[in-house]
Scaffold this active site. Structure first.
Site, short mmCIF file in Angstrom:
data_model
loop_
_atom_site.label_atom_id
_atom_site.label_comp_id
_atom_site.label_asym_id
_atom_site.label_seq_id
_atom_site.Cartn_x
_atom_site.Cartn_y
_atom_site.Cartn_z
N ASP A 46 53.95 57.60 24.04
CA ASP A 46 54.61 57.76 25.35
C ASP A 46 53.69 57.96 26.55
O ASP A 46 52.71 58.72 26.48
CB ASP A 46 55.50 59.01 25.34
CG ASP A 46 56.36 59.15 24.13
OD1 ASP A 46 56.37 58.25 23.29
OD2 ASP A 46 57.03 60.19 24.02
N GLU A 225 65.45 61.49 23.36
CA GLU A 225 64.08 61.87 23.72
C GLU A 225 63.79 61.45 25.16
O GLU A 225 64.48 60.62 25.74
CB GLU A 225 63.07 61.18 22.79
CG GLU A 225 63.26 61.52 21.32
CD GLU A 225 62.21 60.88 20.39
OE1 GLU A 225 61.70 61.59 19.52
OE2 GLU A 225 61.91 59.69 20.53
C1 FRU Z 1 58.95 59.88 21.80
C2 FRU Z 1 58.38 61.12 21.12
C3 FRU Z 1 58.70 62.35 21.95
C4 FRU Z 1 57.60 63.29 21.54
C5 FRU Z 1 56.43 62.37 21.32
C6 FRU Z 1 55.51 62.78 20.22
O1 FRU Z 1 58.29 58.71 21.45
O2 FRU Z 1 58.92 61.24 19.81
O3 FRU Z 1 59.98 62.86 21.76
O4 FRU Z 1 57.34 64.25 22.52
O5 FRU Z 1 56.97 61.10 21.04
O6 FRU Z 1 54.38 62.01 20.17
#
Ligand code: FRU
Length: 499
Positions: A46, A225
Site C-alpha cells: 500500500d 481496509e
Molecule cells: C492492505 C493491508 C492493510 C495493512 C497493510 C499491511 O493491503 O492489508 O490493511 O495495513 O496492507 O501491509
C-alpha cells in the site's frame, strides 16, 4: 606463449565474471515500468502517508526491504515534484517494540495542535504486533503517531504511543486523518473489520469515537481496509465520498476499492446509495487513498497488485509498483453521483506527442504500429469514437505475446484479455480476462489508455469506467492493431510517448 595464455585465461575469467553480472542486472530490471513508481529493491504494497509539502509530494509505502515477499512492514519513502519522477529516500519508519508499521496517513499540522511544532508533518499509522497475533494473547492492532521536524527526512515516534488503543476489534487499522474545518477537529477514518469507524481529536493524541458506517451496505466479500473520506464541492453543495478497499470480494477476483457517495456532518457519514460502485474495476489497483494538503484537489494512488497473487507474480529483486496518480472528481449520471478518475500525465512529461487525428477503420482492421515504434512500451494512447461500438485493440510483439483490450457492445463491457500476454499461469487466481461495465450512457466514447511495459490502465468514458491490469512480458509491445467488425472512425487519436 605462456604470457598470452595467461592473458587469454584472464580474459576468459573476466568475461566469465562479467556475463553473469550483466544478466543479473537485466533480470533486476525485468518488469520494471518506466513511469510508475517501484521500489529499488524488496517488497512493496500500500501507498501510505501521502502528503504534499512545500512543492514536494511524499509517498510512503508498505515495505519489506529484505525480501520480495510480504513480511515485517516498514514505511519506505519516495519524493517527487511532479508525481511522475520519484526519488527513493531512506526508510522512514522501522518496526519497534509495539510492532511492525502498517498502513496509515500523514498530515501537516499547520496550527501546532499536537504540540510538536507549527507545520510539522505528523504520521498516523497502525502498529501491528505479530507476537500478539500469533499467540492470540490480546488485540494486535492499535494506532500510533510519529512526527518529522525536517519535512519528512527523519521521524520520531511519539513516546505516548499508542494514541488509540484497541477497543476489542481484531481488524482495527489503516487510519486516514483529515482536518474537518466545520467541526474544528481532526477526523480519523479507520477500517474496523466489516465497517468504517470515525474518530475525532483536537490534538492527534487523544481520540474519541464518533460513529460507525457500513455493516449493512456495500460489498462484504472480504475485510474492509484502507479507507479515505473526501469532500467534493458540487453544484448541489458538498458531497462526501468514502473509499473502502476490500479483500477479497472485488469485481474481478481478490482486492478492489469500492466507494460510497453521501454526506458527512463532522460526526456521522450517511449514504442512501444502494448499489455497489467500484473506483476501478481492474484487479490491480488496491488500497488507493489520496494525498493530504492538496487543497480541493483529490489525487489518488493505489498499489498496482492484488492480494490474490501479489506474492507470486514474476519478479527479480523487487516486487510491485504503484498505479499512475489520478485526480478524482464527481459526475452525475442519471441522478447518481459517480467518481471520475483522470490520470496525471502532464504534457511536459511526454515526448514525441503525436496528434494523429482521425483514422478510418475499414475492412476489419487498421495497423497503428508506426505510432508506437519509438515508445518501448511506455505511452499514453487516447482516442474517441462517435458511436458506441465493439472493438478490439491488439498489442503484440514478435515473440507472439498479445494483449487485447476493447469494448464489447453486447455485454456493455470494457475488457482486458491478458491470457496471452507473457506469463499468465503463475497463479490460478491471476484472472485472465477482466471486465468493467459501462456506466456512461452517452453516444460518444472517450478513451485514455496508459501502457507502461507491464501494465495497462484504461480510463473509459473520460474516467467513469476504469480497468487497471498487470501482465508479464519480457519484450515490449511494438505492434498495435485496431480491429472492429463494423467500419468506424476513430477520432482525435493521440499517442504520447512517456519519458
Ligand atoms: C492492505 C493491508 C492493510 C495493512 C497493510 C499491511 O493491503 O492489508 O490493511 O495495513 O496492507 O501491509
Amino acid at each position: 606463449m605462456k604470457k598470452y595464455l595467461s592473458i587469454l585465461l584472464a580474459l576468459v575469467v573476466l568475461g566469465g565474471c562479467q556475463a553473469p553480472t550483466e544478466t543479473k542486472q537485466n533480470l533486476e530490471e525485468n518488469y520494471r515500468p518506466s513511469y510508475h513508481f517501484t521500489p529499488k529493491k524488496g517488497w512493496m504494497n500500500d501507498p501510505n502517508g501521502m502528503v504534499y509539502l512545500d512543492g514536494t509530494y511524499h509517498l510512503f509505502f508498505q515495505h519489506n526491504p529484505d525480501t520480495t515477499v510480504w513480511g515485517p512492514m516498514h514505511w519506505g519513502h519516495a519524493t517527487s515534484t511532479d508525481l511522475i519522477h520519484w526519488e527513493e529516500q531512506p526508510i522512514a519508519l522501522f518496526p519497534d517494540s509495539l510492532g511492525t508499521i502498517f498502513s496509515g496517513s500523514a498530515v501537516v499540522d499547520k496550527d501546532n495542535t499536537a504540540g510538536f511544532g507549527k507545520d510539522v508533518l505528523v504520521a498516523i499509522f497502525t502498529h501491528h504486533n505479530p507476537k500478539i497475533e500469533e499467540e492470540k494473547t490480546g488485540l494486535h492492532q492499535y494506532q500510533s503517531i510519529a512526527y518529522s521536524l525536517d519535512k519528512g527526512k527523519s521521524w520520531t515516534k511519539y513516546e505516548g504511543n499508542p494514541v488509540l488503543p484497541n477497543p476489542g476489534i481484531w481488524d482495527f487499522r489503516d487510519p486516514k486523518v483529515m482536518w474537518h474545518a466545520a467541526s474544528k477537529q481532526w477526523v480519523m477514518t479507520l477500517a474496523t473489520k466489516q465497517s468504517i469507524t470515525f474518530y475525532g481529536s483536537k490534538n492527534l493524541k487523544e481520540w474519541a469515537r464518533l460513529s460507525e458506517f457500513g455493516n449493512e451496505v456495500g460489498a462484504h466479500g472480504g475485510v474492509w481496509e484502507c479507507p479515505d473520506l473526501l469532500r467534493f464541492e458540487t453544484a448541489e453543495g458538498d458531497k462526501w465520498v468514502l473509499l473502502v478497499s476490500i479483500n477479497p470480494g472485488g469485481p474481478n477476483t481478490g482486492s478492489a476499492t469500492q466507494y460510497f457517495v453521501g454526506d458527512f456532518d463532522g460526526t456521522t457519514f450517511s449514504s442512501d446509495q444502494t448499489d455497489i460502485r467500484w473506483m476501478d474495476y481492474g484487479p490491480d489497483n488496491y488500497a488507493g487513498v489520496t494525498f493530504s494538503n492538496t487543497g480541493d484537489q483529490h489525487i489518488l494512488m493505489g498499489w498496482m497488485s492484488n492480494w490474490a497473487y501479489a506474492n507470486t507474480v514474476p519478479a527479480s529483486t523487487w516486487r510491485s509498483g504503484m498505479t499512475i496518480p489520478r485526480t478524482l472528481s464527481l459526475e452525475k449520471i442519471q441522478e447518481h453521483w459517480h467518481l471520475v478518475s483522470t490520470p496525471i500525465t502532464k504534457d511536459d512529461q511526454t515526448s514525441g506527442a503525436q496528434q494523429i487525428g482521425a483514422i478510418r477503420v475499414q475492412n476489419g482492421s487498421e495497423d497503428l504500429s508506426k505510432y508506437i515504434k519509438e515508445a518501448h512500451g511506455a505511452f499514453e494512447l487516447s482516442f474517441e469514437l462517435d458511436a458506441v461500438a465493439s472493438f478490439n485493440m491488439v498489442l503484440a510483439n514478435e515473440k507472439g505475446d498479445e494483449l487485447v483490450f476493447g469494448f464489447d457492445e453486447t455485454n456493455n463491457q470494457f475488457f482486458v484479455d491478458r491470457s496471452k500476454a507473457g506469463d499468465a499461469n503463475f497463479s490460478p487466481s491471476f484472472i485472465q480476462r477482466t471486465v468493467a461495465p459501462r456506466i456512461a450512457s452517452a453516444q460518444k466514447m472517450k478513451y485514455s489508455v496508459l501502457l507502461d511495459r507491464n501494465s495497462i490502465e484504461i480510463f473509459a468514458d473520460g474516467g467513469l469506467s476504469n480497468l487497471s491490469n498487470l501482465f508479464f512480458i519480457d519484450q515490449s509491445f511494438d505492434v498495435l492493431t485496431f480491429k472492429s467488425a463494423k467500419d468506424v472512425e476513430v477520432k482525435n487519436v493521440k499517442v504520447n510517448v512517456i519519458k
